[in-house]
Write a protein that holds these residues in place. Structure first.
Motif, mmCIF file in Angstrom:
data_model
loop_
_atom_site.group_PDB
_atom_site.id
_atom_site.type_symbol
_atom_site.label_atom_id
_atom_site.label_comp_id
_atom_site.label_asym_id
_atom_site.label_seq_id
_atom_site.Cartn_x
_atom_site.Cartn_y
_atom_site.Cartn_z
ATOM 1 N N LEU A 28 0.832 -1.202 0.000
ATOM 2 C CA LEU A 28 0.000 0.000 0.000
ATOM 3 C C LEU A 28 0.866 1.250 0.000
ATOM 4 O O LEU A 28 0.535 2.244 -0.655
ATOM 5 C CB LEU A 28 -0.926 -0.022 1.220
ATOM 6 C CG LEU A 28 -2.047 -1.068 1.179
ATOM 7 C CD1 LEU A 28 -2.751 -1.143 2.536
ATOM 8 C CD2 LEU A 28 -3.046 -0.764 0.080
ATOM 9 N N GLU A 31 1.820 1.970 -3.446
ATOM 10 C CA GLU A 31 0.713 2.595 -4.190
ATOM 11 C C GLU A 31 0.598 4.073 -3.844
ATOM 12 O O GLU A 31 0.342 4.906 -4.721
ATOM 13 C CB GLU A 31 -0.609 1.886 -3.884
ATOM 14 C CG GLU A 31 -0.759 0.527 -4.543
ATOM 15 C CD GLU A 31 -2.186 0.013 -4.502
ATOM 16 O OE1 GLU A 31 -3.115 0.780 -4.835
ATOM 17 O OE2 GLU A 31 -2.382 -1.167 -4.138
ATOM 18 N N VAL A 52 -6.548 5.438 -3.002
ATOM 19 C CA VAL A 52 -5.573 4.577 -2.310
ATOM 20 C C VAL A 52 -5.719 4.716 -0.795
ATOM 21 O O VAL A 52 -5.644 3.730 -0.059
ATOM 22 C CB VAL A 52 -4.129 4.912 -2.745
ATOM 23 C CG1 VAL A 52 -3.123 4.102 -1.931
ATOM 24 C CG2 VAL A 52 -3.934 4.627 -4.235
ATOM 25 N N LYS A 55 -8.542 2.671 0.384
ATOM 26 C CA LYS A 55 -8.131 1.265 0.398
ATOM 27 C C LYS A 55 -7.266 0.975 1.624
ATOM 28 O O LYS A 55 -7.411 -0.073 2.268
ATOM 29 C CB LYS A 55 -7.362 0.951 -0.891
ATOM 30 C CG LYS A 55 -6.919 -0.492 -1.048
ATOM 31 C CD LYS A 55 -6.233 -0.679 -2.403
ATOM 32 C CE LYS A 55 -5.706 -2.084 -2.597
ATOM 33 N NZ LYS A 55 -5.030 -2.239 -3.894
ATOM 34 N N CYS A 56 -6.373 1.896 1.952
ATOM 35 C CA CYS A 56 -5.506 1.728 3.133
ATOM 36 C C CYS A 56 -6.336 1.631 4.403
ATOM 37 O O CYS A 56 -6.094 0.774 5.264
ATOM 38 C CB CYS A 56 -4.538 2.905 3.252
ATOM 39 S SG CYS A 56 -3.251 2.967 1.991
ATOM 40 N N ASN A 59 -8.012 -1.558 4.952
ATOM 41 C CA ASN A 59 -7.058 -2.590 5.364
ATOM 42 C C ASN A 59 -6.454 -2.301 6.740
ATOM 43 O O ASN A 59 -5.439 -2.886 7.110
ATOM 44 C CB ASN A 59 -5.945 -2.714 4.321
ATOM 45 C CG ASN A 59 -6.349 -3.570 3.136
ATOM 46 O OD1 ASN A 59 -6.330 -4.793 3.210
ATOM 47 N ND2 ASN A 59 -6.756 -2.936 2.042
ATOM 48 N N GLU A 199 -12.259 -0.541 -2.468
ATOM 49 C CA GLU A 199 -11.233 -0.363 -3.499
ATOM 50 C C GLU A 199 -11.858 -0.350 -4.888
ATOM 51 O O GLU A 199 -12.966 -0.838 -5.099
ATOM 52 C CB GLU A 199 -10.185 -1.474 -3.421
ATOM 53 C CG GLU A 199 -10.721 -2.869 -3.634
ATOM 54 C CD GLU A 199 -9.674 -3.951 -3.386
ATOM 55 O OE1 GLU A 199 -8.515 -3.734 -3.783
ATOM 56 O OE2 GLU A 199 -10.021 -4.974 -2.804
ATOM 57 N N GLN A 233 0.581 -6.003 -6.751
ATOM 58 C CA GLN A 233 -0.303 -5.184 -5.920
ATOM 59 C C GLN A 233 -1.678 -5.825 -5.749
ATOM 60 O O GLN A 233 -2.223 -5.867 -4.664
ATOM 61 C CB GLN A 233 -0.474 -3.798 -6.558
ATOM 62 C CG GLN A 233 0.805 -2.986 -6.620
ATOM 63 C CD GLN A 233 1.375 -2.688 -5.239
ATOM 64 O OE1 GLN A 233 2.478 -3.099 -4.909
ATOM 65 N NE2 GLN A 233 0.623 -1.972 -4.426
ATOM 66 N N ASP A 234 -2.257 -6.293 -6.834
ATOM 67 C CA ASP A 234 -3.594 -6.888 -6.788
ATOM 68 C C ASP A 234 -3.696 -8.021 -7.786
ATOM 69 O O ASP A 234 -3.057 -7.994 -8.853
ATOM 70 C CB ASP A 234 -4.659 -5.842 -7.125
ATOM 71 C CG ASP A 234 -4.883 -4.864 -5.983
ATOM 72 O OD1 ASP A 234 -5.279 -5.316 -4.891
ATOM 73 O OD2 ASP A 234 -4.681 -3.644 -6.198
#
Length: 241
Positions: A28, A31, A52, A55-56, A59, A199, A233-234
């Motif tokens: 992350l 990113e 991003v 998304k962080c 998580n 995300e 990354q994904d």
């Protein structure tokens, strides 16, 4: 639009990620670095960075860690340049797989991704060979909690610009366009709701079943190898887990 096992899949994925939280935070952070260098350190002016950050937070990355990563990327100390590369291919029984990478060494990354496909009983394909089978969408998954009203959640999401809202037994799935993802995330965070996943992702239009134990083992092997790779990354796929 949402699959019947979406919550089970998300929880299983997050359990795997929680066991590797240090690695997830490192990815992350990468990113964040790419987003900051592309559009600056202010999430309100940098849509990619804003996405991003959402998304962080989903998580469970601490706010001070996010801030440090943004400041580091905005400074002159980090001179590593990462390139975004997407690989596409097939897993066992024709499962479609998309691998999104950020790398400072394309040769290393390509070799590692190819190795994972091979070990998983699949093969890398050409650019575009499976991406047409996916839609790029923002997806926000919210677990139900006491006092959460379904109608209020739906109106909140739709008023903020969501495309779709689906209630499931364990919670809610909110789908957005990539462009509206940030605004919808902000609206949900503004009422102190922490999504279990948030995300912009590649959502498969159809899914592929794996029935043999051998195929199941190979597919899981491929995913494990890819998720363990620092450059990856994904990973998106249409396996009906």
């Amino acid at each position: 639009m949402a699959g019947h096992s979406k919550f089970a899949n998300i929880k299983h994925r997050k359990e795997r990620q929680d066991a590797k939280k240090g690695k997830i935070f490192t990815k992350l952070g990468r990113e964040i670095a790419v987003a900051v260098k592309a559009g600056g350190p202010d999430p309100e002016l940098n849509t990619k960075l804003k996405d991003v950050v959402a998304k962080c937070k989903a998580n469970n990355m601490p706010n001070d860690t996010i801030s440090r990563s943004i400041k580091k990327a905005a400074g002159e100390g980090d001179n590593v340049s990462y390139e975004s590369i997407v690989y596409e291919g097939y897993g066992p029984n024709g499962v479609a797989v998309i691998v999104e990478c950020l790398t400072d060494n394309k040769n290393r990354t390509a070799a590692n991704v190819r190795h994972a496909f091979t070990k998983g009983g699949g093969n890398m394909g050409t650019s575009g060979c499976v991406s047409f089978m996916f839609d790029k969408k923002g997806e926000i998954i919210i677990e139900k909690s006491d006092g959460m009203d379904e109608d209020e959640m739906m109106m909140l999401a739709l008023d903020a610009g969501a495309e779709d809202f689906e209630a499931e037994e364990e919670g809610y799935v909110v789908i957005t366009t990539p462009e509206d993802f940030g605004a919808v995330s902000d609206a949900i965070n503004a009422v102190d709701i922490q999504p279990i996943s948030a995300e912009v992702k590649m959502i498969p239009q159809t899914t592929t079943e794996l029935t043999s134990d051998e195929d199941l083992k190979k597919m899981q092997k491929m995913l494990d190898l890819l998720e363990d790779d620092d450059d990856v990354q994904d990973v998106w796929h249409n396996w009906a887990e």
